[in-house]
Design a protein around this motif. Structure first.
Motif, mmCIF file in Angstrom:
data_model
loop_
_atom_site.group_PDB
_atom_site.id
_atom_site.type_symbol
_atom_site.label_atom_id
_atom_site.label_comp_id
_atom_site.label_asym_id
_atom_site.label_seq_id
_atom_site.Cartn_x
_atom_site.Cartn_y
_atom_site.Cartn_z
ATOM 1 N N ALA A 186 3.137 -7.688 24.107
ATOM 2 C CA ALA A 186 4.027 -6.972 22.969
ATOM 3 C C ALA A 186 5.209 -7.800 22.354
ATOM 4 O O ALA A 186 5.433 -7.677 21.122
ATOM 5 C CB ALA A 186 4.685 -5.888 23.440
ATOM 6 N N ARG A 187 5.654 -9.090 22.850
ATOM 7 C CA ARG A 187 6.493 -10.003 22.363
ATOM 8 C C ARG A 187 5.923 -10.890 21.569
ATOM 9 O O ARG A 187 6.735 -11.900 21.282
ATOM 10 C CB ARG A 187 7.474 -10.303 23.472
ATOM 11 N N THR A 188 4.763 -11.132 21.590
ATOM 12 C CA THR A 188 4.157 -12.377 21.164
ATOM 13 C C THR A 188 3.583 -12.287 19.609
ATOM 14 O O THR A 188 2.757 -11.254 19.404
ATOM 15 C CB THR A 188 3.138 -12.828 22.102
ATOM 16 N N PRO A 189 3.812 -13.022 18.752
ATOM 17 C CA PRO A 189 3.355 -12.877 17.273
ATOM 18 C C PRO A 189 1.829 -12.861 17.438
ATOM 19 O O PRO A 189 0.960 -13.945 18.072
ATOM 20 C CB PRO A 189 3.919 -14.031 16.496
ATOM 21 N N ARG A 190 1.043 -12.214 16.539
ATOM 22 C CA ARG A 190 -0.295 -12.484 15.979
ATOM 23 C C ARG A 190 -0.631 -12.266 14.712
ATOM 24 O O ARG A 190 0.390 -11.699 14.114
ATOM 25 C CB ARG A 190 -1.200 -11.395 17.273
ATOM 26 N N ARG A 191 -2.075 -12.173 14.342
ATOM 27 C CA ARG A 191 -1.976 -12.061 12.708
ATOM 28 C C ARG A 191 -3.295 -11.312 12.762
ATOM 29 O O ARG A 191 -4.356 -11.137 13.343
ATOM 30 C CB ARG A 191 -2.122 -13.355 12.286
ATOM 31 N N SER A 192 -3.474 -10.862 11.254
ATOM 32 C CA SER A 192 -4.798 -10.214 10.823
ATOM 33 C C SER A 192 -5.164 -10.829 9.438
ATOM 34 O O SER A 192 -4.389 -11.586 8.699
ATOM 35 C CB SER A 192 -4.785 -8.923 10.732
ATOM 36 N N ALA A 193 -6.486 -10.983 9.203
ATOM 37 C CA ALA A 193 -6.942 -11.312 7.902
ATOM 38 C C ALA A 193 -6.042 -10.871 6.698
ATOM 39 O O ALA A 193 -5.842 -9.745 6.737
ATOM 40 C CB ALA A 193 -8.380 -11.396 7.761
ATOM 41 N N ASP A 248 7.031 -22.673 13.616
ATOM 42 C CA ASP A 248 7.482 -21.241 13.246
ATOM 43 C C ASP A 248 6.421 -20.461 12.468
ATOM 44 O O ASP A 248 6.249 -20.576 11.317
ATOM 45 C CB ASP A 248 8.896 -21.448 12.418
ATOM 46 N N PRO A 249 5.505 -19.870 13.105
ATOM 47 C CA PRO A 249 4.282 -19.256 12.443
ATOM 48 C C PRO A 249 4.799 -17.992 11.444
ATOM 49 O O PRO A 249 3.952 -17.587 10.683
ATOM 50 C CB PRO A 249 3.580 -18.624 13.751
ATOM 51 N N THR A 250 5.937 -17.778 11.464
ATOM 52 C CA THR A 250 6.235 -16.667 10.459
ATOM 53 C C THR A 250 6.333 -17.018 9.360
ATOM 54 O O THR A 250 6.201 -16.411 8.213
ATOM 55 C CB THR A 250 7.702 -15.850 10.999
ATOM 56 N N ARG A 251 6.324 -18.343 9.064
ATOM 57 C CA ARG A 251 6.511 -19.055 7.590
ATOM 58 C C ARG A 251 4.862 -19.143 7.138
ATOM 59 O O ARG A 251 4.781 -19.367 5.757
ATOM 60 C CB ARG A 251 6.995 -20.758 7.788
ATOM 61 N N TYR A 252 3.791 -18.891 7.868
ATOM 62 C CA TYR A 252 2.681 -19.066 7.187
ATOM 63 C C TYR A 252 1.734 -17.587 7.687
ATOM 64 O O TYR A 252 0.671 -17.560 7.250
ATOM 65 C CB TYR A 252 1.972 -20.132 7.368
ATOM 66 N N ARG A 253 2.269 -16.767 8.363
ATOM 67 C CA ARG A 253 1.338 -15.782 8.758
ATOM 68 C C ARG A 253 2.101 -14.365 8.950
ATOM 69 O O ARG A 253 3.293 -14.621 9.252
ATOM 70 C CB ARG A 253 0.153 -16.042 9.825
ATOM 71 N N GLY A 254 1.604 -13.374 8.753
ATOM 72 C CA GLY A 254 2.469 -12.137 8.781
ATOM 73 C C GLY A 254 2.148 -11.111 9.742
ATOM 74 O O GLY A 254 1.049 -11.266 10.515
ATOM 75 N N ASP A 255 2.574 -10.134 9.725
ATOM 76 C CA ASP A 255 2.604 -8.900 10.666
ATOM 77 C C ASP A 255 1.131 -8.069 10.915
ATOM 78 O O ASP A 255 0.867 -8.172 12.003
ATOM 79 C CB ASP A 255 3.780 -8.043 10.528
ATOM 80 N N GLU A 256 0.666 -8.019 9.808
ATOM 81 C CA GLU A 256 -0.581 -7.260 9.629
ATOM 82 C C GLU A 256 -1.661 -8.231 10.306
ATOM 83 O O GLU A 256 -2.666 -7.498 11.237
ATOM 84 C CB GLU A 256 -1.238 -7.176 8.057
ATOM 85 N N GLU A 257 -1.698 -9.401 10.301
ATOM 86 C CA GLU A 257 -2.557 -10.117 11.085
ATOM 87 C C GLU A 257 -2.435 -10.271 12.503
ATOM 88 O O GLU A 257 -3.427 -10.110 13.310
ATOM 89 C CB GLU A 257 -2.669 -11.598 10.469
ATOM 90 N N ARG A 258 -1.154 -10.247 12.898
ATOM 91 C CA ARG A 258 -0.636 -10.186 14.261
ATOM 92 C C ARG A 258 -1.401 -8.907 14.861
ATOM 93 O O ARG A 258 -1.629 -8.891 15.839
ATOM 94 C CB ARG A 258 0.786 -10.498 14.251
ATOM 95 N N GLN A 259 -0.794 -8.030 14.300
ATOM 96 C CA GLN A 259 -1.320 -6.596 14.853
ATOM 97 C C GLN A 259 -2.763 -6.460 15.020
ATOM 98 O O GLN A 259 -3.048 -5.765 16.157
ATOM 99 C CB GLN A 259 -0.515 -5.482 14.000
ATOM 100 N N ALA A 260 -3.346 -6.819 14.158
ATOM 101 C CA ALA A 260 -4.734 -6.761 14.377
ATOM 102 C C ALA A 260 -5.373 -7.201 15.681
ATOM 103 O O ALA A 260 -6.452 -6.793 16.094
ATOM 104 C CB ALA A 260 -5.471 -7.262 13.057
ATOM 105 N N TRP A 261 -4.653 -8.609 15.841
ATOM 106 C CA TRP A 261 -5.362 -9.235 16.936
ATOM 107 C C TRP A 261 -4.814 -8.713 18.348
ATOM 108 O O TRP A 261 -5.156 -9.105 19.172
ATOM 109 C CB TRP A 261 -5.114 -10.915 16.813
ATOM 110 N N GLU A 262 -3.772 -7.946 18.304
ATOM 111 C CA GLU A 262 -3.136 -7.348 19.500
ATOM 112 C C GLU A 262 -4.069 -6.633 20.037
ATOM 113 O O GLU A 262 -4.207 -6.335 21.466
ATOM 114 C CB GLU A 262 -1.696 -6.513 19.095
ATOM 115 N N ALA A 263 -4.976 -5.744 19.198
ATOM 116 C CA ALA A 263 -5.795 -4.999 19.874
ATOM 117 C C ALA A 263 -6.808 -5.650 20.395
ATOM 118 O O ALA A 263 -7.680 -5.110 21.357
ATOM 119 C CB ALA A 263 -6.449 -3.838 18.635
#
Length: 396
Positions: free
Chosen positions: A8-15, A298-313
Motif C-alpha cells: 500500500a505504501r509503494t508507488p505503482r502505475r497504469s497505462a 523519483d518515479p513521480t516525475r514520469y508516471r502517475g497514480d492511475e498507473e500505480r493503482q492499476a498494478w496494485e490489483a
C-alpha cells in the motif's frame, strides 16, 4: 510489516497516466502494431487468485503440492521484506544505493525455483529474489551497495554470478558460458536476466546472435517492468519484446510476470528445452516495478497514480495468498509465523550491514597487477599522502 501494508505504501502505475507531482501532462504513446503482433500472455493464476488451465504449460506445474505453494509464497514474502529493509538502510545512510525489486517477486522466485542446482545464473543488479533461491545470504548482497566489497559471495558456490552493473553485458557472459557448457557435453542450462531497457543494448543483440548460431543452452529472461528508469517500454521496441527472438531464429514467450505459477512453468519449459539441446529461448516476464528504479530515482516525475493503482490489483504476493486461502492450503497460523520470520530476517540483515568492517583502503592497489607496476606505485603513494593529510588535521 505485513505484505498488504508494504504494497500500500509503494508507488505503482497504469497505462495512459499523467505525470505525478510535476503537473505536466505526459501521456504514454504506443507504437503502431502490425496485424498479428498482439502479445499472447501465459497465465496460470489470475490477479484474483483463481487457477486457470493452460494446455501447453500446466504439465510443468502438475503435481505441485500445498507445501511447495506455501514455499513459493514464503520466498516472495521474505524477499520483499529483505528488499524493504535494504531500502530503509539506504535512506538511513547505511547503503550508498539500492535497486528495489518491489513488484517483481513472482518473476524472480518463479524463475529462480525453476533452476536446477547445476544450472548457472547471470544476474543484473536487481535479482535479489533469484539470489535467495540460489542460497545466497541476503546480507551478502549488500556489501557492494555499502561500498565494502565488489560482490560478497563466491559465484561458483551457488552457480550465481556476481551482480552486473554494466547494462546488458551479462547476457554475453551467459552466452559464452553456455557455449562452454555445450562443448563440455553437460546437460545443465544457463539463465541470464536483464530488463526491458537493457533489451536495447548491442550486447543483448550480440548474445542473441551467438547463442542462436551456436545453439547455446541459455534462457534469456527479460523482466519487462515497464520502465527503463524514466523511458517506457514502447520506446525500447515497436513490437513486444519476446517477439524479437523470432528474428534471431529461436522462440520467445511472454508470461504474466506477477503470476508465480506461470513463471515457474514457462521457465521450466525453457530450461528443459535448453538442456535437451534445442538452444536458446527468450522469456519476457510482463511485470511492473512498483517502486523507484533505484533509491536515487523519483518515479513521480514520469508516471502517475492511475498507473500505480492499476498494478496494485496485480500484486504477485496478494495473488498467491488469495489462491492459498481459497484452496485451504494455508491457515492464519502460517501467515502469522511467516510475519514473525520476516521481521527476524529484517533484523538480522540490519545488524549484519552495520557490522560490516570497512575494507583496507590500500587493497585496491594490491589487486591491479600480479607483479609491481610503476604507475600503480605512484598512485598508491599519492593516495597515502592524501590519507595522511587527514591525520595531520586531527582526523582519522
Amino acid at each position: 510489516m505485513t505484505v498488504e501494508s508494504t504494497a500500500a505504501r509503494t508507488p505503482r502505475r497504469s497505462a495512459g497516466s499523467k505525470a505525478g507531482t510535476t503537473g505536466t501532462k505526459r501521456t504514454r504513446t504506443t507504437a503502431k502494431k502490425d496485424a498479428g503482433t498482439e502479445p499472447q500472455l501465459v497465465q496460470l493464476l489470475t490477479p484474483e487468485g483463481k487457477r486457470v488451465k493452460n494446455a501447453e504449460y500446466d504439465k510443468y506445474v502438475a503435481g505441485i503440492t500445498p507445501e511447495e505453494l506455501r514455499g513459493l509464497y514464503r520466498d516472495m514474502v521474505l524477499t520483499r521484506r529483505f528488499d524493504a529493509e535494504a531500502t530503509s538502510l539506504q535512506r538511513q545512510g547505511e547503503l550508498g544505493l539500492w535497486a528495489s525489486l518491489l513488484g517483481q517477486e513472482a518473476a524472480q522466485i518463479g524463475s529462480g525455483r525453476a533452476t536446477r542446482e547445476d544450472d548457472y545464473v547471470f544476474p543484473t543488479y536487481r535479482e535479489h529474489g533469484v539470489a535467495w533461491c540460489r542460497g545466497v545470504d541476503p546480507a551478502n548482497l549488500l556489501g557492494m551497495f555499502r561500498g565494502v566489497n565488489n560482490g560478497g559471495w563466491d559465484p561458483n558456490s551457488n552457480n550465481f554470478q556476481l551482480y552486473t552493473i554494466v547494462i546488458g553485458s551479462q547476457t554475453l557472459h551467459a552466452t559464452g558460458y553456455a557455449m562452454g557448457v555445450a562443448k563440455d557435453g553437460a546437460d545443465s542450462a544457463v539463465i541470464a536476466y536483464f530488463g526491458d531497457g537493457a533489451s536495447s543494448q548491442g550486447d543483448v543483440a550480440e548474445s542473441f546472435t551467438f547463442s542462436a548460431v551456436y545453439n547455446a543452452p541459455v534462457v534469456f529472461f527479460c523482466q519487462n517492468n515497464q520502465w527503463a528508469i524514466s523511458e517506457p517500454t514502447e520506446k525500447q521496441s515497436r513490437v513486444p519484446i519476446y517477439q524479437r527472438a523470432q528474428g534471431f531464429g529461436f522462440p520467445g514467450v511472454r508470461v504474466d510476470g506477477n503470476d508465480v505459477l506461470g513463471v515457474l512453468a514457462v521457465t521450466r519449459w525453457a530450461l528443459e528445452r535448453a538442456r535437451s539441446g534445442e538452444g536458446p529461448t527468450l522469456v519476457e516476464a510482463f511485470t511492473y516495478r512498483m517502486g523507484a528504479h533505484t533509491t536515487s530515482d523519483d518515479p513521480t516525475r514520469y508516471r502517475g497514480d492511475e498507473e500505480r493503482q492499476a498494478w496494485e490489483a496485480k500484486d504477485p504476493i496478494l495473488r498467491l495468498r488469495r489462491y492459498l486461502e481459497a484452496s485451504n492450503h494455508a491457515d492464519e497460523g502460517f501467515f502469522e509465523e511467516l510475519e514473525a520470520e520476516s521481521e527476524a530476517l529484517g533484523k538480522r540483515v540490519r545488524e549484519a550491514v552495520r557490522a560490516m568492517p570497512d575494507p583496507d583502503h590500500f587493497a585496491i592497489f594490491e589487486n591491479a597487477y600480479a607483479d609491481g607496476h610503476a604507475l600503480v606505485d605512484e598512485e598508491r603513494a599519492q593516495f597515502a599522502a592524501y590519507q595522511a593529510s587527514f591525520a595531520d588535521e586531527g582526523g582519522n
